[in-house]
Design a protein around this motif. Sequence first.
Motif, mmCIF file in Angstrom:
data_model
loop_
_atom_site.group_PDB
_atom_site.id
_atom_site.type_symbol
_atom_site.label_atom_id
_atom_site.label_comp_id
_atom_site.label_asym_id
_atom_site.label_seq_id
_atom_site.Cartn_x
_atom_site.Cartn_y
_atom_site.Cartn_z
ATOM 1 N N ASP A 196 -15.279 4.740 1.119
ATOM 2 C CA ASP A 196 -14.921 4.829 -0.304
ATOM 3 C C ASP A 196 -13.429 4.571 -0.501
ATOM 4 O O ASP A 196 -13.009 3.833 -1.394
ATOM 5 N N TYR A 197 -12.639 5.198 0.387
ATOM 6 C CA TYR A 197 -11.187 5.066 0.297
ATOM 7 C C TYR A 197 -10.799 3.598 0.440
ATOM 8 O O TYR A 197 -9.906 3.104 -0.256
ATOM 9 N N MET A 211 -8.957 -2.538 -3.934
ATOM 10 C CA MET A 211 -8.702 -2.912 -5.327
ATOM 11 C C MET A 211 -7.231 -2.789 -5.667
ATOM 12 O O MET A 211 -6.666 -3.643 -6.333
ATOM 13 N N GLU A 212 -6.615 -1.715 -5.139
ATOM 14 C CA GLU A 212 -5.177 -1.524 -5.398
ATOM 15 C C GLU A 212 -4.375 -2.680 -4.813
ATOM 16 O O GLU A 212 -3.456 -3.201 -5.439
ATOM 17 N N LEU A 265 0.841 -1.191 0.000
ATOM 18 C CA LEU A 265 0.000 0.000 0.000
ATOM 19 C C LEU A 265 0.881 1.249 0.000
ATOM 20 O O LEU A 265 1.574 1.534 0.969
ATOM 21 N N GLN A 266 0.824 1.977 -1.126
ATOM 22 C CA GLN A 266 1.636 3.189 -1.267
ATOM 23 C C GLN A 266 0.728 4.317 -1.714
ATOM 24 O O GLN A 266 -0.321 4.083 -2.328
ATOM 25 N N THR A 267 1.149 5.520 -1.395
ATOM 26 C CA THR A 267 0.408 6.674 -1.899
ATOM 27 C C THR A 267 1.406 7.780 -2.200
ATOM 28 O O THR A 267 2.552 7.725 -1.756
ATOM 29 N N TYR A 313 -3.035 5.496 6.164
ATOM 30 C CA TYR A 313 -4.486 5.692 6.244
ATOM 31 C C TYR A 313 -5.203 4.496 5.598
ATOM 32 O O TYR A 313 -6.105 3.902 6.200
ATOM 33 N N GLY A 314 -4.774 4.152 4.392
ATOM 34 C CA GLY A 314 -5.393 3.029 3.682
ATOM 35 C C GLY A 314 -5.259 1.735 4.462
ATOM 36 O O GLY A 314 -6.193 0.931 4.555
ATOM 37 N N MET A 315 -4.092 1.539 5.091
ATOM 38 C CA MET A 315 -3.833 0.313 5.860
ATOM 39 C C MET A 315 -4.792 0.224 7.055
ATOM 40 O O MET A 315 -5.345 -0.851 7.330
#
Lengths: 257, 257
Positions: free
Chosen positions: B231-232, B238-239, B139-141, B152-154
């Motif tokens: 939503d995030y 999916m990523e 997970l990268q941004t 945040y995504g994690m």
Amino acid sequence: MKIKLKVWRQKNRDTPGQFKTYDSPELNEHMSFLEMLDVINEDLANKGEEPIAFDHDCREGICGTCSCVINGKPHGPNRGVATCQTYMRSFKDGDTIVVEPWRAKAFPIIKDLVVDRTAFDRIQHAGGYISVRTGAAPDANAILVPKKDADLAMDAAQCIGCGACVAACKNASAMLFVAAKVSHLGLLPQGQPEREKRVLAMVKQMDEEGFGACTATGSCQAVCPKEISIAFIARMNHDYGKALLKGDPHAAPGQAG
Amino acid sequence: MSGIFKSSLGKKYLMAGTGVVLLSFVVGHLIGNLQVFGPPELINRYAYFLHSKPALLWSARIGLLAALVIHVSTAARLTMENRAARPIGYAGGVAFGSTWQSRHMFLSGAVILAFVAYHLAHFTWRLPAVNGLGDFTKLQTVLDGKTVPDVYGMMILGFQVWWVVLLYLIAQVLLLAHLSHGIASAFFSLGLRNHVWAPHLQRAGLALSVALFLGFVSIPAAIFTRVIGADYAEKTRMELRAATQFEAALVRGKEAR
């Protein structure tokens, strides 16, 4: 009234003990708990059985000799009293009452409900004293003591050394006893010269006797027949920390570092 | 000074002192984590900031690890000594006048320790086996033109797994129990309280532990109930799947060749 007494019987220190249940003869509800034991013992003696050994002396709550864990609580169901001030009216007709000795490694069982509490004496000997000049009695008000200090010292000095605090504590810790002894002298001017030496020596002896540490559960103050507060333990913790940080100023120069 | 490590009182100073260090981390950790309620960039920037200062980060980590090792090893020693102080227990009754929390500090501590290990594996070492989703390291941004880990995504993704949320909840309940006794007790053990401060410390300790509990629980609760980041999370999921599948495809490709 009549009760069933489930009591710990143990011949001596080296023999394993077990519970035995006895039916009491007719009792008077105004008997003290110890008088109830006397009646049962008389009955046992008449039957040719060994009476139950238990500790008792003044029977008015000031000597700290009686020591029974009654239905899981040292000194029985009521607050602020010793076993000798517990009366049979606190129980119901037909009750089964479980009676055990103080349970602690540092209080080995001598017989039945009698335990050896000389560990407390050794802690006292280690530092529970003050050095005074012997001679004629000094004037009572030669050293002034603020009233609040005197009251607090008296609260601590109420400790009768029964050991209920040890019996109640999940760690069999003697902190409340030691804290009471450390504080009642540490609060008074006469106790100042040995204040630091005293707390170090008494805590050292307490640890050597094999008592546990304090988890601040508050069980000790809840069962104390003199309702001594665990605030004295916090006071002892403070004194001990200060003494530890200071070290011994009178150590030999070679050791002083 | 060796009394700090040897005496029963000294060991309680160690427990209290290291406990305060660990508590200060817990407070800071919560304040940092609450940034998840802001936009994704907020907590990602905070995480990147911490990791961009390795000297500070590792000083803190080594300090915390030392505090943890002392806290846990001293607790183990004290527990063993406390149990040894009462070789034979009582037939009936629990420790009178004490709370469940105060009697089960070792149990709550052990569960919290196990949780800390899981929490590190989950979000710090990001082991794919323990999160129920996949490889979090993927997970990268992009933040301020740099590619950084998407913390945040994690978090958003990680707390959508019900059993992970349950594990966190259990740990927080035990942390609440541990701190509701531990915070006030630390002051008690260090002797930093008296009859004036005792009730305030008790209340403040309880208030802080409840605040920490609510704060920590609010994060997985808000994420699991899709109050924040729904939503995030879908985008990130999916990523993550794409990244994992791409890798699997590479492996398959290599095997095919």
